[in-house]
Write a protein that holds these residues in place. Structure first.
Motif: not given
Length: 583
Positions: A306-308, A310-311, A368-370, A372-373, A406
């Protein structure tokens, strides 16, 4: 004998041979399949307890990063699909547990061994290790008694699994030698971390050596001697003493700036695959992270991170590194790298296929998810973003466009990020090298990935042993490409790094310095030696060396020329003794 040195150093001592008893598995027809399933499940539980014990020992003796290998083993033991397949084979075919396990395990091993990526292919060792442990439990075979090992033992085996390596008493092991194995095997990685000289790939050594033979192992050259003569033994003892003094001297490089004798500043950074690698990087006084291989976050799991998730991974590395640069490479996966949940179609030639930036531009959701993270994490340190496998200007512009979109999305949501985050690209494809003057206008930096650049420039599968003579980082074509990339970037006012294996090559560092390379990113243990080399050079002198190198005709000429100038290895021809053989 000559093998592949995977962990540097000199080991001298008595041979300690590990002869593993063959796990002969026969198919036996059974009527009571319930009992066989129960026996199989019991073996998994016993194995789980053994792995937990090894995990705790590794955690205590080596650290969390190395111990995590055995958490991966535990995951295999808990894999419902694997367990179900073995149980189904027992029930459907009325066969014994050993046979069912062996058949299913071999199918998994064959799948991993067919993968071209060396790191992933070596992961078949994990499956072999855990499966042989379960089989040993089912067959009632005892393990090697390591307590019988003497001081200064040279461990010799056909192969060494991660659990074999973890159980060794480091204080008693002078070196390790195996008939099989590669540079990226877990055993090799652990040997380097433990600081044990290791040579792999010496076929037939078990037939030539016996317990208590005196063995010399040179983990740098890959050379092994059995029962050396007095003259040879003295030479290697002296070489070992010199090596110890050099290592002591290299520790004095900690805290010193990486600067040439004529005042030219260079940055020495580390390549990492996860936050767990940061500790080793800092221990070796890294000046930053030149390559964070983000693909490892996506592997060994059943769904996309998830984005979280990876973040948190990026944030952890950035916080550990403080104000030092951290270059995060976006997802570089596909083709030969098996990630089932991505459902990447099988390809005839995965290295030329749907991978890296091509996959990310095709599956923009994951990209995009990556992004954003990474952007969210950027406020916690000095983050930079790098796109892999760029081959055209359109790919770069498309990637930058998505990144800007993003950024706007995060602004709307009121989420903080580093707005002026630097953007770079990997130069690892000849087309990118040729148009590097145009690409330089669109980025803040380049990082040259020599591993793939050699492969694509020479049209050589780097895993094909028959073509290994063509896969060389000393080839003039590669060096000329690198020179032009650096020149084009500098003319556009951009800096250039290198994150391939060549960046840590002591013979090539002076050449790249002379070409004007600004940043070298390498495996962490190479940093202090590279700093020592650079601090002893004049950049102005190296410019002439680089110019001379680019005039040579082939890789052998280049390597010989640089060896004569920079290699400090002593010649060993005078060591041959009439009464002893050198293996």
């Amino acid at each position: 004998m000559k093998g592949l040195g995977v962990s540097q150093g000199i080991g001298i001592g008595k041979a300690f041979i590990i002869q593993k008893k063959a796990l002969d598995v026969e198919m036996i027809k059974v009527n009571d399949t319930d009992s066989e399933v129960k026996r199989f499940k019991n073996s998994l539980e016993v194995c789980r307890l053994e792995i937990e014990e090894i995990y705790m020992k590794t955690l205590k003796n080596m650290g969390e990063k190395e111990a995590q290998i055995f958490r991966a083993h535990e995951m295999i033991l808990e894999d419902e699909a694997f367990i179900s397949e073995v149980e189904m084979k027992i029930n459907n075919e009325h066969v014994n547990a050993e046979y069912a396990l062996n058949e299913i395990a071999n199918s998994y091993i064959k799948m991993f061994e067919s993968i071209k990526d060396e790191y992933l292919r070596e992961r078949s060792e994990d499956i072999k290790d855990i499966m042989s442990r379960i089989l040993r439990i089912l067959l009632g075979i005892n393990v090697t008694d390591y307590d019988k090992m003497d001081e200064n033992s040279i461990v010799i085996a056909k192969d060494l699994t991660p659990s074999d390596t973890a159980l060794l008493d480091k204080s008693k092991v002078s070196a390790m030698i195996t008939e099989t194995g590669g540079k990226t095997s877990h055993a090799a990685i652990m040997a380097r971390i433990m600081g044990i000289p290791t040579v792999v790939g010496i076929e037939g050594i078990l037939e030539k050596v016996k317990d208590s033979d005196i063995v010399v192992c040179d983990g740098k050259s890959g050379k092994v001697m059995i029962n050396p003569c007095e003259k040879q033994a003295k030479y290697y003892m002296k070489k070992k003493q010199i090596e110890m003094k050099i290592n002591k001297e290299l520790r004095k490089q900690v805290g010193l700036p990486t600067i040439t004798k004529d005042g030219y500043k260079i940055e020495l950074l580390s390549n990492i695959g996860s936050p767990k690698d940061v500790e080793l990087a800092l221990k070796n006084d890294t000046e930053g992270i030149g390559l964070f291989r983000s693909e490892f976050i996506f592997m060994n799991r059943n769904c996309k991170p998830s984005e979280e998730e990876q973040f948190q991974e990026y944030k952890e590395v950035l916080e550990c590194m403080g104000d030092k640069p951290v270059i995060i490479r976006t997802l570089d996966i596909g083709g030969d790298k098996e990630v089932p949940y991505l459902k990447i179609p099988k390809e005839m030639n995965p290295f030329l296929g749907y991978r890296a930036i091509r996959l990310c531009l095709g599956d923009t959701e994951i990209f995009r998810t990556q992004l954003k993270a990474i952007l969210r994490a950027s406020v916690f340190g000095n983050a930079k973003i790098m796109f892999p496998m760029i081959s055209t200007m359109k790919e770069l512009k498309d990637a930058k466009r998505i990144l800007e979109e993003e950024k706007k999305e995060l602004k709307k949501m009121g989420i903080a990020f580093k707005e002026n985050i630097q953007i770079g690209i990997m130069i690892e494809i000849p087309s990118a090298a040729i148009i590097s003057d145009l690409l330089a206008r669109e980025v803040d930096f380049f990082s040259i990935g020599t591993n793939d650049l050699i492969q694509y420039t020479m049209a050589v599968d780097r895993m094909n042993s028959k073509l290994s003579h063509l896969y060389s980082q000393y080839h003039p074509a590669l060096l000329r490409l690198i020179s032009s990339i650096i020149k084009n970037a500098h003319e556009a006012g951009k800096w250039v790094g290198m994150c391939g294996e060549a960046a840590g090559d002591p013979k090539l560092i002076p050449v790249f310095l002379g070409m004007g390379l600004d940043e070298f990113s390498m495996n962490s243990p190479s940093i202090l030696n590279s700093r020592y080399i650079i601090r002893g050079l004049n950049k102005k002198d190296m410019e002439q060396i680089a110019e001379n190198t680019l005039k040579l005709e082939n890789a052998i000429e280049v390597e010989n020329y640089l060896s004569d100038l920079f290699s400090d290895d002593e010649k060993e021809n005078h060591l041959n003794c009439n009464d002893k053989k050198e293996y």
